[in-house]
Scaffold this motif. Structure first.
Motif, PDB file in Angstrom:
ATOM      1  N   TRP A 134       1.021  -1.175  -0.054  1.00 21.84           N
ATOM      2  CA  TRP A 134      -0.065  -0.055  -0.003  1.00 21.84           C
ATOM      3  C   TRP A 134       0.775   1.362  -0.111  1.00 21.84           C
ATOM      4  O   TRP A 134       0.644   2.163   0.575  1.00 21.84           O
ATOM      5  CB  TRP A 134      -1.025  -0.031   1.200  1.00 21.84           C
ATOM      6  N   LEU A 184      -7.016   0.531  -5.531  1.00 19.45           N
ATOM      7  CA  LEU A 184      -5.594   0.025  -5.305  1.00 19.45           C
ATOM      8  C   LEU A 184      -4.764  -0.355  -6.447  1.00 19.45           C
ATOM      9  O   LEU A 184      -3.673   0.065  -6.690  1.00 19.45           O
ATOM     10  CB  LEU A 184      -5.736  -1.201  -4.323  1.00 19.45           C
ATOM     11  N   GLN A 670      -7.530   3.283   5.777  1.00 20.19           N
ATOM     12  CA  GLN A 670      -8.245   3.160   4.516  1.00 20.19           C
ATOM     13  C   GLN A 670      -9.609   3.860   4.544  1.00 20.19           C
ATOM     14  O   GLN A 670     -10.025   3.783   5.503  1.00 20.19           O
ATOM     15  CB  GLN A 670      -8.321   1.651   4.655  1.00 20.19           C
ATOM     16  N   TYR A 690      -6.440   5.616   0.548  1.00 17.45           N
ATOM     17  CA  TYR A 690      -5.582   5.100   1.581  1.00 17.45           C
ATOM     18  C   TYR A 690      -4.634   6.083   1.972  1.00 17.45           C
ATOM     19  O   TYR A 690      -4.266   6.676   0.793  1.00 17.45           O
ATOM     20  CB  TYR A 690      -5.416   3.680   1.300  1.00 17.45           C
TER      21      TYR A 690
END
Length: 770
Positions: A134, A184, A670, A690
């Protein structure tokens, strides 16, 4: 001597290319539209099925008198010393420029999914591991380094990233994807594109579009995605990577959707990609994809018909060879079967890209500018950082981890002492060296066993393999159980073997019937648990596997998705405590092996309910991951009454994250959207933002997400992308199943129809807090 206009730097690229095209013969123009794969096998499958069917014998010296569009995988076909390979590529380019009337070099392309797919090149973690970090900035830095290495060897185009969104984790190419959520995938994939393009290398988006939605999770099977799934899940990562990343090439997918192969779909490759999205780069075929229109899809009767269909759709370059755009294409133009303007359209795009790359300039030179070192110290440092950030601690219920430094450890399992356990199917050792068993890997790849012995020098470490990755043989169980019974803790290292087309348990063409651990590994884990010794399960895989069978029976669970050449030390660092785990799941981990396909992006009927005895709720949710420290979430914005904003308005939602533990760590905040009522069914929750936040003990940071109403848009019944008025919830969460704070909104005003200028990203701000 007068310089021809197409060589004139002062003229716009379009004018230069128009002048050049006006001077070229039909054969010279079509020569710019195909690649040649020198050294590829023509008498067997080679690295891919159908390779021998699609290969064409040619006279190299005669062929290059027409010019050449692309050189296919000079480094990625066989083990070649990088310095010698760069010199050989330079010689080939010299021959091409000397043979043709115009002296135009070819674009050299290579695979670069998890690093430059070349011998002695850094093997980075696979894309699924990028998703687990991430952390787009570190992925961008990795891609820049990959691009620098490609450029140093004379390569111009990289066939990456893969922007397919996981729809069924049984699909073999899950390891090549970034995850199961389009936001994502889009943000991390765009970072990769930015990095590669910043090095001057053309990034190629794969696979456009819908490839991962294949029926039954079978590679290259028909795609069953509906209109809204295609628009709202499949396409957004590609749009983001083009608009924000600046990708200059797109690869058409092998698959067909609703009876139309992507390689023969003008609505997709021209209508959407070029006319709606404004893409001006090149569209390339996936390997043999144009020939497959004849042989697999059967929408063309001859290579010439396949060429016509692909050119009409908008494919500019045939890769990797000249099966259809070679001799069949100019013959079809001369017979009137194919309009020459289609050839001109594609050739113009190819030559414009060559102009951008400097390949039309008189002072262009193919010789490497510096020494070629594809596995530098800097590369390995970054590979280690990526690997460490990508390791996910799924569970540690009783604090068994970190391991004591002087404990007795039995390391068990078929992945513990195998360097290839770290690598995905597009890493050079897995992709190519299996055909060259006498050639060493070319890079140092510590195993988990070796790394753990280095990490914990005072521990007593023993090892037993227990079983193979695949197959039913349990003969090694006895030794594995004996070693475990003598230890204080067992580290069971299980997982996948990456391969191609059935030669592995994960990778292209290695699709799974269900999500049970391969072979006898599940039975081995049962036997280890039965000893009563605490067991730490370490998974080195290319996909998630169902772990519900062992839930509550394990001391800890660590997930690593093919973490690359530095993955062994990264995993060992998590086990020892040197590394505080901060990875978060980019895919859900299921309870049971069956019941697929399922991802967290479910409308209400896709969730658990009383109408079915099957509960699809995952064991570990998308976004889940634990740490060796703790974080408090404080002072979230949003009162009891919903805030009102217009359907073109914005709203800031904030939360303070404080490290309340005793060591430095990272939390991933998130932001999910919940739309209670809409004109079509919507996912119960979907990620829209995020932020990864690192904090020392006691330190706090204020994270603010700048939500815009565009981020609530979706495709309505009429096929329009709209923002509808009504209630929304913005959910701040530690995973898709762990909501920490909710801000309620009401959108007011008319339905808004959005265009391609809509906002794709939720901007985020992080500020320090006293």
């Amino acid at each position: 001597m007068t310089t021809a206009p197409w060589r004139d730097h002062a003229l716009p690229a379009a004018a230069r290319v128009d002048d050049l095209l006006s001077r070229m013969t039909l054969e010279e123009k079509t020569a710019q539209l195909y690649g040649v794969w020198v050294g590829a096998s023509t008498d067997g499958d080679g690295v891919a099925p159908h390779q021998h069917d699609m290969s064409v014998d040619h006279d190299w010296d005669e062929l290059i008198t027409r010019g050449l569009g692309q050189l296919t995988r000079s480094f990625g076909t066989a083990p070649v010393d990088p310095a010698l390979g760069a010199q050989a590529l330079a010689r080939a380019q010299r021959r091409i420029t000397e043979a043709g009337r115009f002296g135009i070099p070819a674009i050299a392309h290579e695979e670069c999914l998890a690093g430059f797919t070349a011998w002695q090149a850094t093997a980075y973690p696979v894309p699924l591991a990028w998703g687990a970090t991430w952390d787009p900035p570190v992925v961008e830095e990795m891609a820049r380094r990959i691009g620098d290495d490609l450029r140093s060897a004379g390569v111009h185009q990289g066939l990456a990233p893969v922007l397919d969104v996981v729809r069924d984790p049984r699909w073999g190419r899950v390891e090549e994807t970034i995850g199961e959520d389009p936001y994502l995938v889009g943000t991390v994939g765009s970072a990769y594109v930015k990095g590669l393009e910043s090095a001057g290398v053309v990034a190629t988006l794969k696979h456009f579009a819908g490839y991962a939605s294949s029926a039954g999770a079978r590679n290259l099977a028909p795609v069953r995605a509906g209109v809204r799934e295609f628009a709202d899940v499949t396409l957004p990562p590609f749009e983001m990577a083009l608009r924000e990343g600046g990708a200059r090439s797109v690869m058409a997918a092998y698959t067909e959707r609703d009876g139309v192969p992507a390689s023969a779909d003008p609505e997709l490759l021209t209508g959407l990609l070029r006319e709606e999205w404004g893409f001006t780069g090149t569209v390339v075929a996936d390997y043999f994809g144009i020939g497959f229109l004849q042989t697999l899809h059967r929408v063309a009767g001859t290579p010439a018909e396949a060429a016509h269909a692909a050119l009409t759709a908008g494919i500019d370059v045939e890769l990797p060879t000249l099966k259809c755009y070679g001799d069949p294409l100019p013959a079809a133009v001369r017979s009137g079967q194919v309009p020459e303007e289609l050839v001109d359209r594609a050739a113009r795009r190819v030559l414009l890209q060559k102009c951008e790359l400097g390949l039309l300039d008189e002072d262009w030179t193919p010789e490497p500018a510096a020494a070629v070192n594809l596995d530098s110290t800097g590369n390995r440092i970054l590979a280690r950082r990526l690997a460490e950030e990508s390791v996910v601690l799924l569970d540690n219920p009783d604090g068994l981890l970190p391991l004591a430094p002087d404990t007795r450890i039995a390391v068990i399992g078929p992945r513990a002492a195998d360097a290839l356990a770290m690598l995905g199917c597009y890493s050079f050792p897995s992709h190519v060296l299996t055909h060259h068993p006498d050639v060493p890997a070319g890079i140092e790849i510590p195993t988990v066993l070796d790394a753990l012995r280095t990490e914990l020098p005072d521990a007593k470490v023993t090892f037993a393999q227990g079983c193979e990755v695949t197959g039913p043989d349990t003969a090694g169980f006895e030794e594995a159980v004996a070693r475990t019974a003598e230890a204080d803790v067992c580290v069971a290292v299980l997982g996948d073997r990456a391969g191609l087309f059935g030669r592995g348990t994960s990778g292209e063409g290695c699709d799974a019937t269900d999500l049970g651990l391969p072979g006898a590994q599940g039975e081995l884990l049962d036997a280890l648990i039965a000893t009563g010794v605490p067991v730490v399960l370490v998974l080195l895989t290319g996909r998630p596997y169902a772990l519900g069978r062992w839930h509550g029976r394990l001391g800890a669970v660590v997930q690593a998705f093919f973490p690359g050449e530095e993955g062994g030390p990264a995993v060992a660092g998590v086990l020892s405590g040197r590394v505080n785990p901060s990875g978060r799941l980019p895919v859900s981990v299921p309870q049971v092996p069956g019941g697929q396909p399922w991802t967290y992006l479910q409308p209400p009927l896709g969730l658990a309910g009383e109408v079915s005895n099957l509960d699809p709720t995952p064991l570990y949710a998308f976004g889940h991951g634990r740490s060796y420290t703790t974080f408090a979430w404080e002072h979230g914005t949003g009162g009891e009454e919903p805030a009102e904003i217009s359907t073109d308005g914005s709203y800031d939602v904030s939360v303070t994250v404080r490290n309340t533990g005793e060591r430095e760590g990272a939390e991933v905040v998130q932001l999910y959207l919940h739309d209670p009522v809409a004109s079509v069914t919507r996912p119960d929750m979907r990620l829209i933002g995020y932020q990864r936040v690192a904090a020392a003990p006691g330190e706090a940071a204020r994270v603010t997400f700048r939500f815009h109403a565009d981020l609530s848009s979706f495709t309505d019944r009429a096929g329009r992308r709209v923002v509808e008025p009504g209630a929304l919830e913005l959910r701040l969460a530690a995973s898709s199943a762990d909501v920490r704070h909710t801000a309620r909104l009401t959108l007011t005003g008319p339905v808004r129809v959005l265009g391609t200028d809509r906002r794709l990203r939720c901007e985020t701000e992080v500020s320090g807090v006293e």
